[in-house]
Design a protein around this motif. Structure first.
Motif, short mmCIF file in Angstrom:
data_model
loop_
_atom_site.label_atom_id
_atom_site.label_comp_id
_atom_site.label_asym_id
_atom_site.label_seq_id
_atom_site.Cartn_x
_atom_site.Cartn_y
_atom_site.Cartn_z
N ARG A 64 44.28 31.34 45.79
CA ARG A 64 43.87 32.00 47.04
C ARG A 64 42.76 33.03 46.80
NH1 ARG A 64 49.78 31.91 47.97
NH2 ARG A 64 49.87 33.98 47.04
N SER A 65 42.20 33.02 45.61
CA SER A 65 41.13 33.97 45.23
C SER A 65 41.58 35.42 45.32
CB SER A 65 39.88 33.75 46.08
OG SER A 65 39.38 32.45 45.88
N GLN A 66 42.85 35.66 45.10
CA GLN A 66 43.38 37.02 45.05
C GLN A 66 43.32 37.52 43.62
OE1 GLN A 66 47.29 36.34 46.67
NE2 GLN A 66 46.59 36.58 48.77
N PRO A 67 43.31 38.84 43.43
CA PRO A 67 43.25 39.37 42.07
C PRO A 67 44.53 39.05 41.29
CG PRO A 67 43.53 41.15 43.66
CD PRO A 67 43.32 39.90 44.45
N PRO A 68 44.40 38.89 39.99
CA PRO A 68 45.58 38.62 39.16
C PRO A 68 46.57 39.78 39.22
CG PRO A 68 43.56 38.24 37.93
CD PRO A 68 43.18 38.92 39.20
N PRO A 69 47.88 39.47 39.20
CA PRO A 69 48.87 40.55 39.19
C PRO A 69 48.79 41.33 37.88
CG PRO A 69 49.94 38.42 38.93
CD PRO A 69 48.49 38.15 39.19
N ARG A 70 49.20 42.59 37.95
CA ARG A 70 49.26 43.46 36.77
C ARG A 70 50.70 43.88 36.56
NH1 ARG A 70 44.43 45.37 35.01
NH2 ARG A 70 42.66 44.94 36.35
N PHE A 71 51.14 43.75 35.32
CA PHE A 71 52.49 44.19 34.98
C PHE A 71 52.49 45.69 34.77
CE2 PHE A 71 52.83 39.84 32.83
CZ PHE A 71 53.17 39.23 34.02
N THR A 72 53.52 46.34 35.24
CA THR A 72 53.60 47.79 35.12
C THR A 72 54.62 48.23 34.08
OG1 THR A 72 55.22 47.86 36.93
CG2 THR A 72 52.89 48.11 37.52
#
Length: 153
Positions: A64-72
């Protein structure tokens, strides 16, 4: 420009590792009272389910051309949270979800527009691509299967 190989062979390797592990978990693993470190068969299955879900979500975001998730949080912390999240489910329920998740993962990975782009960002700053995740899945599932078989004798 260096052309990368298609992801088909990586998908096939991951699929084979998942199939072999699921076969064990549904067969001898289903009744095995074994532990690998602190985890039994159900906890390992829950851990595998969690990372399949994470990969699906990341692949869908990429499609969907969304930014990659980031783990916290560090991976070990995320693993403990994953096992706790599925604590109320039986091994049979987890395996049912794993089969569905694997089907969804394969489709989601195929829909990723650039298999070499970062799919997610880990807490440590590394950024595996879809291609990397497929390699990790094949290796990781095979390692868990080997550990389970070894623990069972």
């Amino acid at each position: 420009m260096v052309e990368r190989s298609p992801i088909g062979p990586l998908l096939e390797r991951a699929d084979q590792a998942v199939a072999a592990t699921l076969e064990y978990l549904e067969g001898p693993g289903a009744t095995a009272n074994i532990r690998v470190d602190r985890w039994g068969v159900r906890e390992i299955a829950a851990h595998l389910l969690h990372w399949h879900q994470v990969t699906i979500d990341a692949a869908l975001a990429a499609a969907r051309s969304q930014p990659p998730p980031r783990f916290t949080a560090p991976v070990d912390e995320l693993n403990e949270e994953a096992v706790a999240r599925y604590a109320g489910l039986s091994l049979t329920q987890i395996l049912r979800q794993l089969k569905e998740a694997h089907h969804n993962l394969v489709q989601a990975i195929k829909d990723v527009p650039d298999p070499d782009a970062p799919l997610m960002y880990r807490y440590d700053g590394t950024a595996p691509s879809a291609r990397d995740r497929l390699g990790t899945i094949a290796h990781h599932w095979s390692n868990h299967l080997e550990e389970l078989r070894k623990a069972a004798g």
